[in-house]
Design a protein around this motif. Structure first.
Motif, PDB file in Angstrom:
ATOM      1  N   PRO A  26     -14.187  -8.863   0.683  1.00  0.00           N
ATOM      2  CA  PRO A  26     -12.965  -9.109   1.452  1.00  0.00           C
ATOM      3  C   PRO A  26     -11.681  -8.930   0.659  1.00  0.00           C
ATOM      4  O   PRO A  26     -10.603  -8.995   1.216  1.00  0.00           O
ATOM      5  N   ALA A  27     -11.760  -8.688  -0.645  1.00  0.00           N
ATOM      6  CA  ALA A  27     -10.548  -8.497  -1.446  1.00  0.00           C
ATOM      7  C   ALA A  27     -10.797  -7.471  -2.529  1.00  0.00           C
ATOM      8  O   ALA A  27     -11.917  -7.292  -2.996  1.00  0.00           O
ATOM      9  N   ILE A  28      -9.726  -6.793  -2.916  1.00  0.00           N
ATOM     10  CA  ILE A  28      -9.786  -5.823  -3.997  1.00  0.00           C
ATOM     11  C   ILE A  28      -8.597  -6.100  -4.921  1.00  0.00           C
ATOM     12  O   ILE A  28      -7.486  -6.326  -4.454  1.00  0.00           O
ATOM     13  N   VAL A  29      -8.864  -6.116  -6.211  1.00  0.00           N
ATOM     14  CA  VAL A  29      -7.830  -6.387  -7.206  1.00  0.00           C
ATOM     15  C   VAL A  29      -7.881  -5.243  -8.211  1.00  0.00           C
ATOM     16  O   VAL A  29      -8.944  -4.912  -8.724  1.00  0.00           O
ATOM     17  N   ILE A  30      -6.714  -4.649  -8.483  1.00  0.00           N
ATOM     18  CA  ILE A  30      -6.653  -3.456  -9.313  1.00  0.00           C
ATOM     19  C   ILE A  30      -5.815  -3.703 -10.564  1.00  0.00           C
ATOM     20  O   ILE A  30      -4.731  -4.272 -10.491  1.00  0.00           O
ATOM     21  N   PHE A  31      -6.303  -3.226 -11.696  1.00  0.00           N
ATOM     22  CA  PHE A  31      -5.573  -3.219 -12.964  1.00  0.00           C
ATOM     23  C   PHE A  31      -5.602  -1.786 -13.469  1.00  0.00           C
ATOM     24  O   PHE A  31      -6.600  -1.105 -13.305  1.00  0.00           O
ATOM     25  N   GLY A  32      -4.531  -1.316 -14.087  1.00  0.00           N
ATOM     26  CA  GLY A  32      -4.598   0.033 -14.629  1.00  0.00           C
ATOM     27  C   GLY A  32      -3.267   0.684 -14.882  1.00  0.00           C
ATOM     28  O   GLY A  32      -2.252   0.017 -15.093  1.00  0.00           O
ATOM     29  N   ASP A  33      -3.284   2.025 -14.829  1.00  0.00           N
ATOM     30  CA  ASP A  33      -2.118   2.836 -15.157  1.00  0.00           C
ATOM     31  C   ASP A  33      -1.684   3.661 -13.949  1.00  0.00           C
ATOM     32  O   ASP A  33      -1.934   3.282 -12.817  1.00  0.00           O
ATOM     33  N   SER A  34      -1.056   4.822 -14.195  1.00  0.00           N
ATOM     34  CA  SER A  34      -0.488   5.625 -13.110  1.00  0.00           C
ATOM     35  C   SER A  34      -1.515   6.099 -12.098  1.00  0.00           C
ATOM     36  O   SER A  34      -1.173   6.331 -10.943  1.00  0.00           O
ATOM     37  N   THR A  35      -2.767   6.214 -12.489  1.00  0.00           N
ATOM     38  CA  THR A  35      -3.777   6.703 -11.559  1.00  0.00           C
ATOM     39  C   THR A  35      -4.067   5.694 -10.446  1.00  0.00           C
ATOM     40  O   THR A  35      -4.627   6.065  -9.422  1.00  0.00           O
ATOM     41  N   VAL A  36      -3.682   4.440 -10.650  1.00  0.00           N
ATOM     42  CA  VAL A  36      -3.910   3.418  -9.625  1.00  0.00           C
ATOM     43  C   VAL A  36      -2.666   2.566  -9.354  1.00  0.00           C
ATOM     44  O   VAL A  36      -2.746   1.551  -8.674  1.00  0.00           O
ATOM     45  N   ASP A  37      -1.506   2.983  -9.864  1.00  0.00           N
ATOM     46  CA  ASP A  37      -0.258   2.238  -9.644  1.00  0.00           C
ATOM     47  C   ASP A  37       0.281   2.560  -8.256  1.00  0.00           C
ATOM     48  O   ASP A  37       0.712   3.673  -7.992  1.00  0.00           O
ATOM     49  N   PRO A  38       0.299   1.574  -7.338  1.00  0.00           N
ATOM     50  CA  PRO A  38       0.785   1.834  -5.986  1.00  0.00           C
ATOM     51  C   PRO A  38       2.306   1.685  -5.852  1.00  0.00           C
ATOM     52  O   PRO A  38       2.844   1.789  -4.760  1.00  0.00           O
ATOM     53  N   GLY A  39       2.999   1.433  -6.959  1.00  0.00           N
ATOM     54  CA  GLY A  39       4.448   1.319  -6.900  1.00  0.00           C
ATOM     55  C   GLY A  39       5.016   0.108  -7.591  1.00  0.00           C
ATOM     56  O   GLY A  39       6.172  -0.240  -7.367  1.00  0.00           O
ATOM     57  N   ASN A  40       4.243  -0.563  -8.430  1.00  0.00           N
ATOM     58  CA  ASN A  40       4.771  -1.715  -9.173  1.00  0.00           C
ATOM     59  C   ASN A  40       5.988  -1.326 -10.003  1.00  0.00           C
ATOM     60  O   ASN A  40       6.920  -2.115 -10.153  1.00  0.00           O
ATOM     61  N   ASN A  41       5.995  -0.103 -10.528  1.00  0.00           N
ATOM     62  CA  ASN A  41       7.110   0.316 -11.370  1.00  0.00           C
ATOM     63  C   ASN A  41       8.426   0.406 -10.596  1.00  0.00           C
ATOM     64  O   ASN A  41       9.493   0.430 -11.189  1.00  0.00           O
ATOM     65  N   ASN A  42       8.367   0.457  -9.266  1.00  0.00           N
ATOM     66  CA  ASN A  42       9.596   0.445  -8.464  1.00  0.00           C
ATOM     67  C   ASN A  42      10.362  -0.858  -8.640  1.00  0.00           C
ATOM     68  O   ASN A  42      11.553  -0.906  -8.358  1.00  0.00           O
ATOM     69  N   TYR A  43       9.675  -1.911  -9.062  1.00  0.00           N
ATOM     70  CA  TYR A  43      10.267  -3.251  -9.113  1.00  0.00           C
ATOM     71  C   TYR A  43      10.577  -3.715 -10.534  1.00  0.00           C
ATOM     72  O   TYR A  43      10.872  -4.887 -10.738  1.00  0.00           O
ATOM     73  N   ILE A  44      10.491  -2.796 -11.499  1.00  0.00           N
ATOM     74  CA  ILE A  44      10.825  -3.144 -12.878  1.00  0.00           C
ATOM     75  C   ILE A  44      11.828  -2.133 -13.422  1.00  0.00           C
ATOM     76  O   ILE A  44      12.005  -1.045 -12.859  1.00  0.00           O
ATOM     77  N   ASP A  45      12.466  -2.480 -14.522  1.00  0.00           N
ATOM     78  CA  ASP A  45      13.476  -1.628 -15.137  1.00  0.00           C
ATOM     79  C   ASP A  45      12.813  -0.624 -16.070  1.00  0.00           C
ATOM     80  O   ASP A  45      12.619  -0.893 -17.257  1.00  0.00           O
TER      81      ASP A  45
END
Length: 159
Positions: A26-45
């Motif tokens: 029922p849940a999926i948790v992802i750790f990683g780099d650009s190959t699995v980044d869904p946009g976290n970098n949009n929210y950091i400097d």
């Protein structure tokens, strides 16, 4: 460097997607780099962002999402094939819903690596910081479902 963790919680009705579906995970948790980044970098400097064209051209809505992809990521396809959700949202998205949190998120950050020194110049989310974010996620999840079995099962799987 790609790490994918599928997390199965024991009480599907409490944390699962909807009553009409009964996913095995029922849940999926992802750790990683650009190959699995869904946009976290949009929210950091950082300058490492995928929120410009041509990224997203084949994504629903045809807009850049922060994914370094022209469409869905492998993790989106995995989550969808498991019946969890259509796309895995970035943990840093301020518009996450309780259901987004219950069904899992991604902590991945483009340009991250196993060695925290890799990210000094790029100012992205290190893998060790992703683990800290996961702990924050657990606290948010407890706020939604309480200190019930699903969160303790999740912690047992992680540690």
């Amino acid at each position: 460097m790609v790490a994918l963790l599928l997390v199965s919680m024991t009480i599907i009705n409490t944390c699962g997607a909807s009553a009409s579906t009964n996913p095995k995970f029922p849940a999926i948790v992802i750790f990683g780099d650009s190959t699995v980044d869904p946009g976290n970098n949009n929210y950091i400097d950082t300058i490492f962002k995928g929120n410009i064209a041509p990224y997203g051209i084949n994504f629903p809505g045809h807009v850049p999402t922060g994914k370094f992809s022209d469409g869905k990521l492998v993790t989106d396809f995995v989550a969808s094939s498991l019946g969890i959700k259509d796309v895995v949202q970035p943990f840093l998205d301020p518009n996450l819903t309780n259901d987004d949190l219950r069904t899992g998120v991604s902590f991945a950050s483009t340009n991250s690596g196993y060695d925290d020194l890799t990210t000094l110049l790029s100012n992205v989310i290190t893998v060790s910081r992703q683990v800290e974010m996961f702990r924050s996620y657990i606290e948010k999840l407890k706020g939604i479902v309480g200190d019930e079995e699903p969160t303790t099962s999740l912690l047992r799987l992680w540690w």
